[in-house]
Design an enzyme around this catalytic site. Sequence first.
Site, PDB file in Angstrom:
ATOM      1  N   ASP A   1     -61.427  -0.848  22.881  1.00 26.92           N
ATOM      2  CA  ASP A   1     -62.875  -0.682  22.977  1.00 26.92           C
ATOM      3  C   ASP A   1     -63.511   0.163  21.889  1.00 26.92           C
ATOM      4  OD1 ASP A   1     -61.990   1.856  23.521  1.00 26.92           O
ATOM      5  OD2 ASP A   1     -62.287   1.722  25.688  1.00 26.92           O
TER       6      ASP A   1
ATOM      7  N   GLU B   1     -55.286  -5.081  25.453  1.00 28.99           N
ATOM      8  CA  GLU B   1     -55.933  -4.187  26.440  1.00 28.99           C
ATOM      9  C   GLU B   1     -57.326  -4.721  26.795  1.00 28.99           C
ATOM     10  OE1 GLU B   1     -57.411   0.177  26.293  1.00 28.99           O
ATOM     11  OE2 GLU B   1     -55.279   0.381  26.689  1.00 28.99           O
TER      12      GLU B   1
ATOM     13  N   GLU C   1     -68.074   2.506  24.284  1.00 34.21           N
ATOM     14  CA  GLU C   1     -66.856   1.711  24.515  1.00 34.21           C
ATOM     15  C   GLU C   1     -67.050   0.572  25.511  1.00 34.21           C
ATOM     16  OE1 GLU C   1     -66.950   5.032  24.451  1.00 34.21           O
ATOM     17  OE2 GLU C   1     -65.631   5.583  22.787  1.00 34.21           O
TER      18      GLU C   1
ATOM     19  N   HIS D   1     -63.064  14.473  24.311  1.00 32.54           N
ATOM     20  CA  HIS D   1     -63.728  14.012  23.078  1.00 32.54           C
ATOM     21  C   HIS D   1     -64.855  13.014  23.306  1.00 32.54           C
ATOM     22  CE1 HIS D   1     -62.174   9.905  23.117  1.00 32.54           C
ATOM     23  NE2 HIS D   1     -61.060  10.409  23.601  1.00 32.54           N
TER      24      HIS D   1
ATOM     25  N   ARG E   1     -68.027  10.795  23.549  1.00 35.17           N
ATOM     26  CA  ARG E   1     -69.371  10.996  23.008  1.00 35.17           C
ATOM     27  C   ARG E   1     -70.378  11.380  24.086  1.00 35.17           C
ATOM     28  NH1 ARG E   1     -70.565   8.542  17.570  1.00 35.17           N
ATOM     29  NH2 ARG E   1     -68.457   8.157  16.870  1.00 35.17           N
TER      30      ARG E   1
ATOM     31  N   HIS F   1     -59.436  17.796  19.461  1.00 37.84           N
ATOM     32  CA  HIS F   1     -59.823  16.614  18.672  1.00 37.84           C
ATOM     33  C   HIS F   1     -60.510  17.079  17.389  1.00 37.84           C
ATOM     34  CE1 HIS F   1     -61.915  12.836  17.733  1.00 37.84           C
ATOM     35  NE2 HIS F   1     -61.199  12.229  18.665  1.00 37.84           N
TER      36      HIS F   1
HETATM   37  C1  UD1 Z   1     -63.258   7.263  18.647  1.00 43.94           C
HETATM   38  C2  UD1 Z   1     -63.619   6.030  19.482  1.00 43.94           C
HETATM   39  C3  UD1 Z   1     -63.274   6.263  20.951  1.00 43.94           C
HETATM   40  C4  UD1 Z   1     -61.842   6.740  21.113  1.00 43.94           C
HETATM   41  C5  UD1 Z   1     -61.615   7.956  20.245  1.00 43.94           C
HETATM   42  C6  UD1 Z   1     -60.184   8.397  20.318  1.00 43.94           C
HETATM   43  C7  UD1 Z   1     -65.578   4.717  18.842  1.00 43.94           C
HETATM   44  C8  UD1 Z   1     -67.045   4.617  18.857  1.00 43.94           C
HETATM   45  N1  UD1 Z   1     -65.054   5.806  19.409  1.00 43.94           N
HETATM   46  O1  UD1 Z   1     -64.130   8.303  19.054  1.00 43.94           O
HETATM   47  O2  UD1 Z   1     -63.436   5.057  21.658  1.00 43.94           O
HETATM   48  O3  UD1 Z   1     -61.630   7.069  22.465  1.00 43.94           O
HETATM   49  O4  UD1 Z   1     -61.912   7.610  18.879  1.00 43.94           O
HETATM   50  O5  UD1 Z   1     -59.994   9.676  19.797  1.00 43.94           O
HETATM   51  O6  UD1 Z   1     -64.912   3.853  18.308  1.00 43.94           O
HETATM   52  N2  UD1 Z   1     -62.353  13.121  12.743  1.00 43.94           N
HETATM   53  C9  UD1 Z   1     -61.618  13.656  11.723  1.00 43.94           C
HETATM   54  N3  UD1 Z   1     -60.336  13.217  11.527  1.00 43.94           N
HETATM   55  C10 UD1 Z   1     -59.759  12.283  12.331  1.00 43.94           C
HETATM   56  C11 UD1 Z   1     -60.508  11.764  13.395  1.00 43.94           C
HETATM   57  C12 UD1 Z   1     -61.813  12.163  13.584  1.00 43.94           C
HETATM   58  O7  UD1 Z   1     -62.077  14.515  10.996  1.00 43.94           O
HETATM   59  O8  UD1 Z   1     -58.591  11.950  12.104  1.00 43.94           O
HETATM   60  C13 UD1 Z   1     -63.766  13.555  12.934  1.00 43.94           C
HETATM   61  C14 UD1 Z   1     -64.722  12.995  11.859  1.00 43.94           C
HETATM   62  O9  UD1 Z   1     -65.670  13.973  11.558  1.00 43.94           O
HETATM   63  C15 UD1 Z   1     -65.384  11.825  12.599  1.00 43.94           C
HETATM   64  C16 UD1 Z   1     -65.471  12.381  14.017  1.00 43.94           C
HETATM   65  O10 UD1 Z   1     -64.244  13.103  14.200  1.00 43.94           O
HETATM   66  O11 UD1 Z   1     -66.648  11.482  12.050  1.00 43.94           O
HETATM   67  C17 UD1 Z   1     -65.635  11.364  15.116  1.00 43.94           C
HETATM   68  O12 UD1 Z   1     -64.763  10.262  14.951  1.00 43.94           O
HETATM   69  P1  UD1 Z   1     -65.191   8.821  15.562  1.00 43.94           P
HETATM   70  O13 UD1 Z   1     -64.094   7.845  15.347  1.00 43.94           O
HETATM   71  O14 UD1 Z   1     -66.539   8.447  15.071  1.00 43.94           O
HETATM   72  O15 UD1 Z   1     -65.384   9.087  17.101  1.00 43.94           O
HETATM   73  P2  UD1 Z   1     -64.375   9.601  18.205  1.00 43.94           P
HETATM   74  O16 UD1 Z   1     -65.142  10.484  19.113  1.00 43.94           O
HETATM   75  O17 UD1 Z   1     -63.148  10.095  17.559  1.00 43.94           O
HETATM   76  N1  UDP Z   2     -52.566  12.257  21.744  1.00 43.81           N
HETATM   77  C1  UDP Z   2     -51.806  12.687  20.648  1.00 43.81           C
HETATM   78  N2  UDP Z   2     -51.990  13.963  20.183  1.00 43.81           N
HETATM   79  C2  UDP Z   2     -52.883  14.816  20.741  1.00 43.81           C
HETATM   80  C3  UDP Z   2     -53.670  14.358  21.840  1.00 43.81           C
HETATM   81  C4  UDP Z   2     -53.499  13.060  22.308  1.00 43.81           C
HETATM   82  O1  UDP Z   2     -50.967  11.946  20.130  1.00 43.81           O
HETATM   83  O2  UDP Z   2     -52.982  15.953  20.278  1.00 43.81           O
HETATM   84  C5  UDP Z   2     -52.373  10.874  22.228  1.00 43.81           C
HETATM   85  C6  UDP Z   2     -52.160  10.695  23.716  1.00 43.81           C
HETATM   86  O3  UDP Z   2     -50.776  10.742  24.004  1.00 43.81           O
HETATM   87  C7  UDP Z   2     -52.765   9.336  24.006  1.00 43.81           C
HETATM   88  C8  UDP Z   2     -53.835   9.173  22.947  1.00 43.81           C
HETATM   89  O4  UDP Z   2     -53.582  10.184  21.963  1.00 43.81           O
HETATM   90  O5  UDP Z   2     -51.830   8.288  23.830  1.00 43.81           O
HETATM   91  C9  UDP Z   2     -55.203   9.354  23.522  1.00 43.81           C
HETATM   92  O6  UDP Z   2     -56.122   9.354  22.485  1.00 43.81           O
HETATM   93  P1  UDP Z   2     -57.597   9.888  22.618  1.00 43.81           P
HETATM   94  O7  UDP Z   2     -57.699  10.835  23.753  1.00 43.81           O
HETATM   95  O8  UDP Z   2     -57.990  10.346  21.252  1.00 43.81           O
HETATM   96  O9  UDP Z   2     -58.422   8.567  22.904  1.00 43.81           O
HETATM   97  P2  UDP Z   2     -58.671   7.678  24.215  1.00 43.81           P
HETATM   98  O10 UDP Z   2     -57.374   7.414  24.881  1.00 43.81           O
HETATM   99  O11 UDP Z   2     -59.642   8.422  25.069  1.00 43.81           O
HETATM  100  O12 UDP Z   2     -59.302   6.428  23.672  1.00 43.81           O
END
Ligand code: UD1
Ligand code: UDP
Length: 372
Positions: A97, A119, A133, A210, A212, A242
């Site tokens: 998603d 999924e 999502e 994390h 939104r 995160h």
């Molecule tokens: C995204 C997904 C969400 C998923 C989550 C898992 C969308 C809209 N959201 O949300 O479905 O559950 O990932 O974690 O697709 N950032 C870093 N380094 C990284 C990752 C993130 O710096 O490796 C920071 C950046 O500033 C980035 C912000 O986190 O802009 C948000 O990342 P983004 O992918 O937009 O949204 P998530 O909340 O991570």
């Molecule tokens: N996870 C990880 N390192 C961390 C925290 C979570 O590898 O420090 C893994 C966790 O085991 C799970 C996945 O990340 O499989 C969950 O990801 P996240 O919470 O970012 O996204 P969501 O599942 O909500 O989409």
Amino acid sequence: MKKKIVSIFGTRPEAIKMCPLVKGLEKDDEIESIVCVTAQHREMLDQVLEVFDVKPDYDMNIMKHNQSLSEITTNILVGIEEILKEVKPDMILVHGDTTTSFAGALAAFYNGISVGHVEAGLRTFDKLSPFPEEMNRTLTGRIADLHFSPTVSNVNNLLNEGIKKETIVLTGNTVIDALKLTIDPNFIFGDDFLDNVDFENEKVITVTAHRRENLGEPMRNIFKAIKRLVEDLDVRVIYPVHLNPKVREIANEIFGDMDKVHLIEPLDYKQFANLESRSYLIMTDSGGLQEEAPALGKPVLVLRKETERPEAIEAGTVLLAGIEEENIYQMAYKLITDSEAYNQMSNAVNPYGDGTAVQKTIDAIKAYYLTK
Ligand code: UD1
Ligand code: UDP
């Protein structure tokens, strides 16, 4: 002729759930497996690629700090088209998603390429929660030609939306396949702090957050409840924060330098899954943790108003705690102090399959071409 299958993913959870599938596709003689990462996440994606030793063929490297949904969508849509035109795949696979999944599926659709959705069929039926999502997965479901659903209730959601039965395959969740490759009772974290935590004698709560829709006041409420638990009870919190700067700001604001709240950097998947398996309780707004923890027999308090994973609630290992401070505090307090309530929840029941989702997905992809 081998079928060309392009797996497209970009965030940590997609990578964790797609890498076991990529490994399976790579081994199959009838398939040419190609990996395209959008890198919607950068560091958190790379951590997973390293653990599973997956080397992308294409890396779009789109992540920007504080990126907007429109930026992610448009950058992927435009960027991926070039790759699809060059590779000319028979099918692309997207997962779940995220905005990577939706934009990847849309790009494939525009270019006349079949889409497999891994999924598939999770729903809350509230388009604003989780945001974006719920809409991403619903729209991806409309586009997809093949749907790989983890559970029967996911299958039923798709049937109710008019998706043709013969295009839906019940596979279980590939996260169970991933866990099988990862959990090790003798695991050493390779980290001074984690290797010295007394998991046997201490009640360790693992926290992640994390979403939104939780950024701002809901997240503050959640963290205040956790702070009170640490002040009132003998528990230790380990919270790999995160990398989203908006999350980090609130975590630092509420927890500051509390002794028994350990704000640490995101762990790699092996470290994190083994931390989950040693924890007493998980408190999270994550999707993936609601699937992993039941498989590990660990109770989860879900820090959200709803969940698209009702199976885990039915199985009794997951409770919806909401986003109000007092409710979260009370529910966690009970699980920490009432051993009967805790034991009831920690009975391992795993509604997400037996770790054969990868093979079932590959078999279904191959069957799709036989029937075409
Ligand atoms: C995204 C997904 C969400 C998923 C989550 C898992 C969308 C809209 N959201 O949300 O479905 O559950 O990932 O974690 O697709 N950032 C870093 N380094 C990284 C990752 C993130 O710096 O490796 C920071 C950046 O500033 C980035 C912000 O986190 O802009 C948000 O990342 P983004 O992918 O937009 O949204 P998530 O909340 O991570
Ligand atoms: N996870 C990880 N390192 C961390 C925290 C979570 O590898 O420090 C893994 C966790 O085991 C799970 C996945 O990340 O499989 C969950 O990801 P996240 O919470 O970012 O996204 P969501 O599942 O909500 O989409």
